[in-house]
Design a protein around this motif. Structure first.
Motif, PDB file in Angstrom:
ATOM      1  N   ASN A  78       0.815  56.502  17.855  1.00  0.00           N
ATOM      2  CA  ASN A  78       1.678  57.571  18.352  1.00  0.00           C
ATOM      3  C   ASN A  78       0.873  58.837  18.643  1.00  0.00           C
ATOM      4  N   MET A  79      -0.127  59.108  17.785  1.00  0.00           N
ATOM      5  CA  MET A  79      -0.940  60.315  17.941  1.00  0.00           C
ATOM      6  C   MET A  79      -2.127  60.126  18.876  1.00  0.00           C
ATOM      7  N   GLY A  80      -2.358  58.891  19.337  1.00  0.00           N
ATOM      8  CA  GLY A  80      -3.483  58.631  20.228  1.00  0.00           C
ATOM      9  C   GLY A  80      -4.798  58.425  19.519  1.00  0.00           C
ATOM     10  N   VAL A  81      -4.770  58.322  18.187  1.00  0.00           N
ATOM     11  CA  VAL A  81      -5.996  58.047  17.429  1.00  0.00           C
ATOM     12  C   VAL A  81      -6.439  56.604  17.677  1.00  0.00           C
ATOM     13  N   LEU A  82      -5.458  55.715  17.798  1.00  0.00           N
ATOM     14  CA  LEU A  82      -5.691  54.332  18.198  1.00  0.00           C
ATOM     15  C   LEU A  82      -4.871  54.059  19.454  1.00  0.00           C
ATOM     16  N   ASP A  83      -5.360  53.137  20.279  1.00  0.00           N
ATOM     17  CA  ASP A  83      -4.589  52.728  21.448  1.00  0.00           C
ATOM     18  C   ASP A  83      -3.644  51.581  21.115  1.00  0.00           C
ATOM     19  N   GLY A  84      -3.994  50.785  20.090  1.00  0.00           N
ATOM     20  CA  GLY A  84      -3.156  49.644  19.752  1.00  0.00           C
ATOM     21  C   GLY A  84      -3.552  49.039  18.431  1.00  0.00           C
ATOM     22  N   HIS A  85      -2.790  48.027  18.038  1.00  0.00           N
ATOM     23  CA  HIS A  85      -3.139  47.288  16.825  1.00  0.00           C
ATOM     24  C   HIS A  85      -2.704  45.837  16.947  1.00  0.00           C
ATOM     25  N   VAL A  86      -3.310  45.002  16.105  1.00  0.00           N
ATOM     26  CA  VAL A  86      -2.840  43.647  15.858  1.00  0.00           C
ATOM     27  C   VAL A  86      -2.562  43.631  14.365  1.00  0.00           C
ATOM     28  N   SER A  87      -1.275  43.642  14.013  1.00  0.00           N
ATOM     29  CA  SER A  87      -0.941  43.910  12.628  1.00  0.00           C
ATOM     30  C   SER A  87       0.332  43.180  12.222  1.00  0.00           C
ATOM     31  N   VAL A  88       0.702  43.360  10.959  1.00  0.00           N
ATOM     32  CA  VAL A  88       1.899  42.751  10.398  1.00  0.00           C
ATOM     33  C   VAL A  88       3.003  43.809  10.369  1.00  0.00           C
ATOM     34  N   THR A  89       4.109  43.515  11.014  1.00  0.00           N
ATOM     35  CA  THR A  89       5.185  44.488  11.181  1.00  0.00           C
ATOM     36  C   THR A  89       5.703  45.030   9.849  1.00  0.00           C
ATOM     37  N   GLY A  90       5.756  44.178   8.839  1.00  0.00           N
ATOM     38  CA  GLY A  90       6.302  44.582   7.548  1.00  0.00           C
ATOM     39  C   GLY A  90       5.542  45.700   6.869  1.00  0.00           C
ATOM     40  N   TYR A  91       4.301  45.956   7.294  1.00  0.00           N
ATOM     41  CA  TYR A  91       3.523  47.031   6.688  1.00  0.00           C
ATOM     42  C   TYR A  91       4.153  48.404   6.926  1.00  0.00           C
ATOM     43  N   PHE A  92       5.089  48.486   7.852  1.00  0.00           N
ATOM     44  CA  PHE A  92       5.658  49.785   8.209  1.00  0.00           C
ATOM     45  C   PHE A  92       7.072  49.970   7.662  1.00  0.00           C
ATOM     46  N   SER A  93       7.399  49.191   6.613  1.00  0.00           N
ATOM     47  CA  SER A  93       8.725  49.302   6.003  1.00  0.00           C
ATOM     48  C   SER A  93       8.952  50.676   5.399  1.00  0.00           C
ATOM     49  N   GLY A  94       7.862  51.410   5.102  1.00  0.00           N
ATOM     50  CA  GLY A  94       8.001  52.768   4.600  1.00  0.00           C
ATOM     51  C   GLY A  94       8.545  53.717   5.659  1.00  0.00           C
ATOM     52  N   LYS A  95       8.352  53.365   6.931  1.00  0.00           N
ATOM     53  CA  LYS A  95       8.894  54.174   8.026  1.00  0.00           C
ATOM     54  C   LYS A  95      10.398  53.940   8.178  1.00  0.00           C
ATOM     55  N   ASP A  96      10.782  52.666   8.093  1.00  0.00           N
ATOM     56  CA  ASP A  96      12.184  52.276   8.197  1.00  0.00           C
ATOM     57  C   ASP A  96      12.312  50.883   7.586  1.00  0.00           C
ATOM     58  N   PRO A  97      13.311  50.654   6.734  1.00  0.00           N
ATOM     59  CA  PRO A  97      13.498  49.317   6.149  1.00  0.00           C
ATOM     60  C   PRO A  97      13.648  48.224   7.202  1.00  0.00           C
ATOM     61  N   ALA A  98      14.025  48.615   8.415  1.00  0.00           N
ATOM     62  CA  ALA A  98      14.170  47.635   9.496  1.00  0.00           C
ATOM     63  C   ALA A  98      12.878  46.876   9.729  1.00  0.00           C
ATOM     64  N   PHE A  99      11.727  47.569   9.606  1.00  0.00           N
ATOM     65  CA  PHE A  99      10.445  46.908   9.828  1.00  0.00           C
ATOM     66  C   PHE A  99      10.163  45.877   8.726  1.00  0.00           C
ATOM     67  N   GLY A 100      10.605  46.179   7.515  1.00  0.00           N
ATOM     68  CA  GLY A 100      10.432  45.217   6.432  1.00  0.00           C
ATOM     69  C   GLY A 100      11.295  43.990   6.621  1.00  0.00           C
ATOM     70  N   LEU A 101      12.503  44.192   7.162  1.00  0.00           N
ATOM     71  CA  LEU A 101      13.436  43.076   7.315  1.00  0.00           C
ATOM     72  C   LEU A 101      13.046  42.163   8.469  1.00  0.00           C
ATOM     73  N   ILE A 102      12.696  42.742   9.620  1.00  0.00           N
ATOM     74  CA  ILE A 102      12.307  41.900  10.751  1.00  0.00           C
ATOM     75  C   ILE A 102      10.865  41.418  10.593  1.00  0.00           C
TER      76      ILE A 102
END
Length: 336
Positions: A78-102
């Protein structure tokens, strides 16, 4: 004359380099270290994108933690520090529980193909882009690495054996489900699993696929793996900064989308093949006992997990959307 000839040579070399330079150069970070098969397959994807675009796109894929931690790549895009990632969606459950569930609908999927079908044809792709839009991120595509194995120092033949079990589980839905099943989950990074098992800090771990666990030597200190996995099938995704995505020509967007679908099949297939080989090796070892849960025990665990899905859905409007989307798809396919 020498300086002139030298300068001319440098200019010619620079022009030649620019003629072959990529039109778009992106810095992606993986959630995996460089020494594992997951990262190797991800690098193959990055190389394939460059080849399919005729060199117009170059992706520099960095190992986990190279720029930010694995839980911070969403904000970094979002801040442009990285252009992209290959990652596991659940790691962002702290942002919104939706990411943990999906990102890891524990107990929902019996194979990576089921998750891939949901993402590509069951509404998952559109929902992921809706979830990521507020963060300025584009979900390019994704799928599952495979049903994760479970490593344990104690024999595990069913849900009852989970009661009181000291185990590693990532934060979010996975921890909630195991806690509801009676286990005592703790949050440890994957890099500490081996040490924690060897020192007795934990007796079991939800970590990753069987072959990766086996190669890491986990079965030598936790000789009671459960395979096939009964619990976890995380969503691994390719995502990038939305503004960068929108600047790409339509043909490159199409190539990126198709390559992400190819990656999803590629990683699940290669890891499944590696798992089968590793399982044969483990079963040939008299010191390792591979446990395969019965259909009845798997149903018991899934019932516990489904109750936690509902509780997670109550935590945010987006989590409720994920719950409705996933359960509707599962019901439509006769998977619930």
């Amino acid at each position: 004359m020498f300086p002139t000839r030298f300068a001319t040579g440098v200019l010619s070399a620079a022009l030649a380099f620019n003629a072959f330079a990529a039109d778009y150069t992106f810095k992606f970070q993986s959630s995996d270290p460089s020494g594992v098969k997951n990262f190797e397959i991800q690098q193959q994807w990055a190389d394939r994108v460059e080849e399919m675009t005729g060199g117009r796109v170059a992706i520099d894929l960095l190992p986990v933690g190279s720029v930010v931690s694995h839980t911070e790549t969403l904000g970094a895009m979002n801040m442009g520090v990285l252009d992209g990632h290959v990652s596991v969606t659940g790691y962002f459950s702290g942002k919104d529980p939706a990411f943990g569930l999906i990102g890891n609908t524990v107990g929902a999927w019996s194979s990576p193909d089921q998750l891939i079908d949901y993402i590509n044809y069951g509404g998952g792709y559109e929902l992921m882009n809706e979830l990521y839009a507020p963060y300025g991120v584009k979900f390019v595509g994704g799928g599952g690495t495979g049903l994760e194995s479970f490593v344990s120092k104690k024999p595990l033949d069913g849900v009852e054996d989970l009661k009181g079990l000291k185990m590693r589980a990532p934060e979010g839905l996975v921890q909630s489900v195991f806690a509801a099943a009676g286990a005592a989950p703790v949050n440890l990074p994957g890099s500490e699993v081996y040490t924690a098992l060897s020192k007795g800090v934990i007796d079991a771990a939800d970590y990753t696929v069987f072959s990766t666990n086996h190669e890491a030597g986990l079965h030598e200190i936790a000789p009671h793996p459960v395979y096939p996995g009964f619990h976890s099938l995380p969503l691994i995704e390719i995502a990038m900064n939305l503004e960068d995505w929108e600047k790409l020509p339509e043909d490159i967007q199409t190539i990126m989308t198709v390559s992400a679908r190819d990656f999803a099949q590629d990683i699940s297939t290669q890891l499944a093949m590696a798992d089968k080989k590793a399982v044969r090796e483990a079963r040939d070892n008299p010191d390792i006992t591979v446990h395969d849960w019965s259909a009845e025990e798997r149903r018991k665990f899934r019932t516990i997990a489904r109750d936690q899905w509902k509780k997670y859905a109550e935590q945010s409007p987006y989590a409720e959307k994920v719950y409705q989307s996933v359960t509707s798809y599962l019901e439509s396919q006769g998977l619930l």
